[in-house]
Design a protein around this motif. Sequence first.
Motif, PDB file in Angstrom:
ATOM      1  N   GLY A  74     -34.565   0.850  51.199  1.00 32.14           N
ATOM      2  CA  GLY A  74     -33.418   1.571  51.836  1.00 32.14           C
ATOM      3  C   GLY A  74     -33.979   2.428  52.893  1.00 32.14           C
ATOM      4  N   LYS A  75     -35.028   2.516  53.342  1.00 31.98           N
ATOM      5  CA  LYS A  75     -35.375   3.160  54.276  1.00 31.98           C
ATOM      6  C   LYS A  75     -35.224   2.620  55.526  1.00 31.98           C
ATOM      7  CE  LYS A  75     -39.272   5.485  51.835  1.00 31.98           C
ATOM      8  NZ  LYS A  75     -40.601   5.858  51.865  1.00 31.98           N
ATOM      9  N   SER A  76     -35.086   3.642  56.727  1.00 31.16           N
ATOM     10  CA  SER A  76     -34.578   2.999  58.189  1.00 31.16           C
ATOM     11  C   SER A  76     -35.858   2.896  58.852  1.00 31.16           C
ATOM     12  CB  SER A  76     -33.946   4.100  58.776  1.00 31.16           C
ATOM     13  OG  SER A  76     -34.488   5.412  58.945  1.00 31.16           O
ATOM     14  N   LEU A  77     -35.893   2.110  59.936  1.00 32.23           N
ATOM     15  CA  LEU A  77     -37.431   2.109  60.817  1.00 32.23           C
ATOM     16  C   LEU A  77     -37.649   3.305  61.363  1.00 32.23           C
ATOM     17  CD1 LEU A  77     -36.573  -1.415  62.495  1.00 32.23           C
ATOM     18  CD2 LEU A  77     -38.085  -0.865  60.502  1.00 32.23           C
ATOM     19  N   ARG A  78     -38.855   3.863  61.311  1.00 33.10           N
ATOM     20  CA  ARG A  78     -39.139   4.981  62.229  1.00 33.10           C
ATOM     21  C   ARG A  78     -38.929   4.630  63.678  1.00 33.10           C
ATOM     22  NH1 ARG A  78     -45.382   5.959  60.555  1.00 33.10           N
ATOM     23  NH2 ARG A  78     -45.051   7.395  62.427  1.00 33.10           N
ATOM     24  N   PHE A  79     -38.516   5.728  64.550  1.00 33.99           N
ATOM     25  CA  PHE A  79     -38.205   5.633  65.899  1.00 33.99           C
ATOM     26  C   PHE A  79     -39.419   4.787  66.669  1.00 33.99           C
ATOM     27  CE2 PHE A  79     -35.178   8.827  65.136  1.00 33.99           C
ATOM     28  CZ  PHE A  79     -33.868   8.254  65.446  1.00 33.99           C
ATOM     29  N   CYS A  80     -41.036   5.347  66.364  1.00 37.10           N
ATOM     30  CA  CYS A  80     -42.029   4.735  66.819  1.00 37.10           C
ATOM     31  C   CYS A  80     -41.854   3.148  66.695  1.00 37.10           C
ATOM     32  CB  CYS A  80     -43.263   5.371  66.455  1.00 37.10           C
ATOM     33  SG  CYS A  80     -43.607   5.186  64.664  1.00 37.10           S
ATOM     34  N   THR A  81     -41.659   2.757  65.570  1.00 39.52           N
ATOM     35  CA  THR A  81     -41.563   1.358  65.206  1.00 39.52           C
ATOM     36  C   THR A  81     -40.373   0.691  66.097  1.00 39.52           C
ATOM     37  OG1 THR A  81     -42.235   1.703  62.636  1.00 39.52           O
ATOM     38  CG2 THR A  81     -40.901  -0.309  63.295  1.00 39.52           C
ATOM     39  N   GLN A  82     -39.212   1.448  65.983  1.00 35.38           N
ATOM     40  CA  GLN A  82     -38.059   0.853  66.870  1.00 35.38           C
ATOM     41  C   GLN A  82     -38.567   0.556  68.508  1.00 35.38           C
ATOM     42  OE1 GLN A  82     -34.307   3.015  66.527  1.00 35.38           O
ATOM     43  NE2 GLN A  82     -34.919   3.616  64.345  1.00 35.38           N
ATOM     44  N   ALA A  83     -39.411   1.792  68.978  1.00 37.21           N
ATOM     45  CA  ALA A  83     -39.864   1.809  70.391  1.00 37.21           C
ATOM     46  C   ALA A  83     -40.861   0.533  70.504  1.00 37.21           C
ATOM     47  CB  ALA A  83     -40.246   3.013  70.487  1.00 37.21           C
ATOM     48  N   SER A  84     -41.510   0.419  69.541  1.00 36.17           N
ATOM     49  CA  SER A  84     -42.627  -0.773  69.470  1.00 36.17           C
ATOM     50  C   SER A  84     -41.972  -2.030  69.542  1.00 36.17           C
ATOM     51  CB  SER A  84     -43.472  -0.508  68.480  1.00 36.17           C
ATOM     52  OG  SER A  84     -44.338  -1.647  68.389  1.00 36.17           O
ATOM     53  N   TYR A  85     -40.975  -2.233  68.745  1.00 37.58           N
ATOM     54  CA  TYR A  85     -40.113  -3.717  68.663  1.00 37.58           C
ATOM     55  C   TYR A  85     -39.579  -3.999  70.131  1.00 37.58           C
ATOM     56  CZ  TYR A  85     -40.657  -4.411  63.790  1.00 37.58           C
ATOM     57  OH  TYR A  85     -41.195  -4.509  62.462  1.00 37.58           O
TER      58      TYR A  85
END
Length: 318
Positions: A74-85
């Motif tokens: 149920g956790k969201s993606l960390r912002f660093c992960t979103q930026a990496s994607y």
Amino acid sequence: MSNLPTPTVLLSRYFNHLKMNNWSATTISRRDYVLNKFITWSSERGIESVTEITPESLAAYRRWLYHYRNERTGKSLRFCTQASYLSTVAHWLAWLTEQGWINSDPSTGIELPKEEQRLPSSHLTIDEIETLLSSVDLTTPTGLRDRAILELFYATGMRRAELIALKLDDINHESGLAMIRQGKGRKDRVVPTGKRALGWLMKYLHDGRPALLDDDTQVIFLTSRGNAFHPVTLSQLVRSYLSAAGITKPGSCHMLRHTTATLMLEGGSDLRSIQTLLGHEQLNTTQIYTHVSIKRLREVHDKTHPGAKDRPPQSDTE
């Protein structure tokens, strides 16, 4: 554009381009995962050609990443992960533009989310690390191996993959130096092992490794089957010793790396030396350890801050 290859075909050509430019297999594998996810997401929304990718569809993808929740946790993606994607997709689209597969880059001007300034994961105290090291059963070949692994992690701060890849010729026993070949960023570096870690490594090589050796291999650390460690297996091994030592802090191999850096900083090491030891490309990556070295900060605070002294309260009659 007529006869335009499918996104999957263009993705394959993109990876061939990265391989020709000496990108690491780890980086390519990670990009393969991210970009195939993006292609699947696009296809589910009727986008079947790279020419149909627009700034609007990328904005929708960014919103999807922001609202995504892991089905299990149920956790969201960390912002660093979103930026990496997003940056991975942007790099692919820039390559497609350079190669002439699309007329203009739809990712131009896309705003990446700001990454969090996070503290490193937990680190061990000196007492905890000594408890961990002394908990190993030294009467077996695997015990000697495990003590050498823990000692080397602690002494050098090397990454899990770097320790797994160590070969016999990478250790200079006379100088006490270890050659880490093709570390992160595909860069070589040399690190000191320290006398104690080198001593345990030598004992393992003499008394432990021959009993584990099956086929002729130059890999230093071998499993009970005579193979090199899988990263997950090594993490499980370290975690089992932490648990057995009564240490409940989260982490395993990487926590030992954080421990090395933090304890060296508290001992008076400069950041540049720690940067070289850990193989950080940028100093700002190493600077995060200044936030966890609270012991040093407290000492300086006690010595220099006028409000830190224990002063009795002034009486109203004075």
